[in-house]
Design an enzyme around this catalytic site. Sequence first.
Site, PDB file in Angstrom:
ATOM      1  N   CYS A  36       0.834  -1.212   0.000  1.00 12.27           N
ATOM      2  CA  CYS A  36       0.000   0.000   0.000  1.00 12.27           C
ATOM      3  C   CYS A  36       0.871   1.265   0.000  1.00 12.27           C
ATOM      4  O   CYS A  36       1.623   1.503   0.942  1.00 12.27           O
ATOM      5  CB  CYS A  36      -0.904  -0.041   1.230  1.00 12.27           C
TER       6      CYS A  36
ATOM      7  N   CYS B 212       0.145   3.737   2.889  1.00 12.34           N
ATOM      8  CA  CYS B 212       0.661   3.172   4.147  1.00 12.34           C
ATOM      9  C   CYS B 212       2.147   3.474   4.287  1.00 12.34           C
ATOM     10  O   CYS B 212       2.621   3.805   5.378  1.00 12.34           O
ATOM     11  CB  CYS B 212       0.440   1.663   4.184  1.00 12.34           C
TER      12      CYS B 212
END
Length: 160
Positions: A79, A82
């Site tokens: 991600c 993230c």
Amino acid sequence: MCITLEQKFQISSLQVKFQARRYKTMLARTALNSLRGIPRAASRSQARPFSIMISDIDDLQKHLKGPKPVVVDFFATWCGPCKHISPVFEQLEEKNKDMTFLKVDVDNNHDIVEQFGVSSMPTFLFFNGKDSKPVDTLVGASDKQLESKVANLKVLASKK
């Protein structure tokens, strides 16, 4: 199919342009992060690992019932947002030693993800240390909102 020398040159020129654009973007992102005060890890081996990586539901419950307020980061290794918010999360962990900061890899902990209804990454859940129900939630990689919610949790925990 035969590719001419001119076509090979055009293809390699496009590849060089793409790599140069990618490098400029990386430099711009690094400069912006330094303005924000986010440290740049020179390599993965120099990046500080998080103190607590949750491996199963029992491990998480043990930390949630502890005396400190808890911030849980639900992330995925693939991600992009993230990865962007991870240095901010680390800084908050360094600044707030009176709180517990946990990370849960959503790909390895499906039971925890289902229990808390996490459907987007990154998702941050905030617990006051009294029970295992979150008092606040943040979905997304907003530096300012994460800092604000950690500060609010600290105030809420000091009132108990």
